[in-house]
Motif scaffolding. Structure first.
Motif, PDB file in Angstrom:
ATOM      1  N   UNK A  86       0.820  -1.211   0.000  1.00 27.86           N
ATOM      2  CA  UNK A  86       0.000   0.000   0.000  1.00 27.86           C
ATOM      3  C   UNK A  86       0.855   1.263   0.000  1.00 27.86           C
ATOM      4  N   UNK A  87       1.842   1.299   0.877  1.00 26.46           N
ATOM      5  CA  UNK A  87       2.705   2.480   0.974  1.00 26.46           C
ATOM      6  C   UNK A  87       3.514   2.666  -0.307  1.00 26.46           C
ATOM      7  N   UNK A  88       3.986   1.570  -0.892  1.00 24.72           N
ATOM      8  CA  UNK A  88       4.748   1.659  -2.137  1.00 24.72           C
ATOM      9  C   UNK A  88       3.882   2.206  -3.266  1.00 24.72           C
ATOM     10  N   UNK A  89       2.642   1.743  -3.350  1.00 28.97           N
ATOM     11  CA  UNK A  89       1.735   2.248  -4.378  1.00 28.97           C
ATOM     12  C   UNK A  89       1.423   3.719  -4.159  1.00 28.97           C
ATOM     13  N   UNK A  90       1.217   4.117  -2.915  1.00 33.07           N
ATOM     14  CA  UNK A  90       0.940   5.510  -2.622  1.00 33.07           C
ATOM     15  C   UNK A  90       2.136   6.395  -2.962  1.00 33.07           C
ATOM     16  N   UNK A  92       2.456   6.836  -6.726  1.00 32.63           N
ATOM     17  CA  UNK A  92       1.488   7.777  -7.311  1.00 32.63           C
ATOM     18  C   UNK A  92       2.050   9.192  -7.396  1.00 32.63           C
ATOM     19  N   UNK A  93       2.990   9.502  -6.523  1.00 31.87           N
ATOM     20  CA  UNK A  93       3.537  10.856  -6.470  1.00 31.87           C
ATOM     21  C   UNK A  93       4.898  10.964  -7.153  1.00 31.87           C
ATOM     22  N   UNK A  94       5.276   9.947  -7.899  1.00 35.46           N
ATOM     23  CA  UNK A  94       6.542   9.971  -8.631  1.00 35.46           C
ATOM     24  C   UNK A  94       6.257   9.704 -10.108  1.00 35.46           C
ATOM     25  N   UNK A 109       8.432   5.690 -14.290  1.00 31.55           N
ATOM     26  CA  UNK A 109       9.652   4.902 -14.213  1.00 31.55           C
ATOM     27  C   UNK A 109      10.057   4.668 -12.764  1.00 31.55           C
ATOM     28  N   UNK A 110      10.071   5.717 -11.976  1.00 29.02           N
ATOM     29  CA  UNK A 110      10.452   5.591 -10.569  1.00 29.02           C
ATOM     30  C   UNK A 110       9.417   4.772  -9.794  1.00 29.02           C
ATOM     31  N   UNK A 111       8.137   4.932 -10.128  1.00 30.83           N
ATOM     32  CA  UNK A 111       7.093   4.140  -9.484  1.00 30.83           C
ATOM     33  C   UNK A 111       7.246   2.657  -9.782  1.00 30.83           C
ATOM     34  N   UNK A 112       7.559   2.325 -11.037  1.00 31.57           N
ATOM     35  CA  UNK A 112       7.798   0.926 -11.393  1.00 31.57           C
ATOM     36  C   UNK A 112       9.019   0.367 -10.685  1.00 31.57           C
ATOM     37  N   UNK A 113      10.053   1.185 -10.570  1.00 28.49           N
ATOM     38  CA  UNK A 113      11.262   0.757  -9.862  1.00 28.49           C
ATOM     39  C   UNK A 113      10.981   0.527  -8.381  1.00 28.49           C
ATOM     40  N   UNK A 114      10.187   1.393  -7.776  1.00 30.10           N
ATOM     41  CA  UNK A 114       9.817   1.205  -6.365  1.00 30.10           C
ATOM     42  C   UNK A 114       9.007  -0.071  -6.177  1.00 30.10           C
TER      43      UNK A 114
END
Length: 182
Positions: A79-83, A86-88, A91-96
Motif C-alpha cells: 500500500x505504501x509503495x503504491x501511494x 502515485x507521487x513519482x 519509471x520511478x514508481x515501477x522501480x519502487x
C-alpha cells in the motif's frame, strides 16, 4: 478534516495535506495506515511472536504467529509503495514496486543465509522467479486473449489420404467470426 477541492477537467489540483495542521495529518495518516484494512488486526501477532521467542516457548507457535504477522506488513508495504509511486514518475514508481514488491522474501532469505541455509535460499529465489515469470506471462496471455476481438487459430490437417503411412501436415489459418483483415 480539511475539505479537499473538487478536481476540474484537465487541471491537476494541488492538495495541501497539512492544511489542518501536522497533528491532524499524522492522525489521518496513521488511521489510513493501520485501521483501513481489517487484515491489520493480525499485526497484534507480532508482540506475541516476540514474547514466545524471548521466553523460548513452542517454536511451532512462534512460526504460526510470525506467519500471521507478516501478512499485514506485506500488505501495508504494498500500500505504501503504491501511494509513493502515485507521487513519482512512472519509471520511478515501477522501480519502487519492483524493489519493494519482494522485500518479504528478501528478509526471509537474509535470515536463512544468516543461519547457513544456502540451498533453501537458492530454491526459494528460483521458485519465486519462475512463479513470477509464469504468472505474469500467463496473465498477459489471458488478458491479451480476452481483450482481443479478432483471434486467429492455427489448425493442422492431413493433405494426403489417411491410407498412406506417411503424413504431411499443412497449415490452415481459420479466423473467428467477425474478423476482418486489412
Amino acid at each position: 478534516m480539511g475539505k479537499e477541492p473538487e478536481p476540474s477537467k484537465g487541471k491537476k489540483v494541488e492538495v495541501d495535506f497539512l492544511a489542518d495542521g501536522f497533528p491532524a495529518y499524522i492522525h489521518r495518516s496513521t488511521s489510513a495506515l493501520f485501521f483501513q484494512n481489517t487484515l491489520n488486526i493480525l499485526m497484534l501477532c507480532t508482540p506475541l511472536c516476540a514474547i514466545y521467542v524471548y521466553n523460548g516457548w513452542n517454536q511451532s507457535l512462534v512460526f504460526v504467529f510470525a506467519l500471521l504477522a507478516i501478512a499485514p506488513f506485506a500488505e501495508r508495504l504494498s500500500f505504501v509503495t503504491e501511494q509513493l509511486a502515485m507521487h513519482t514518475s512512472d519509471t520511478l514508481g515501477g522501480l519502487l514496486n519492483a524493489t519493494f514488491g519482494n522485500v518479504t522474501e528478501l528478509i526471509v532469505s537474509l535470515f536463512a543465509l544468516q543461519r547457513g541455509m544456502l540451498r533453501i535460499v537458492q530454491v526459494s529465489l528460483l521458485g519465486s522467479i519462475l512463479s513470477n515469470l509464469l504468472l505474469v506471462l500467463g496473465c498477459a496471455f489471458f488478458a491479451g486473449g480476452e481483450a482481443s476481438s479478432s483471434v486467429c487459430h492455427l489448425h493442422f490437417f492431413p493433405v494426403q489420404p489417411l491410407s498412406n503411412a506417411k503424413y504431411e501436415y499443412g497449415h490452415h489459418f481459420r479466423t473467428m467470426p467477425g474478423y476482418t483483415s486489412n
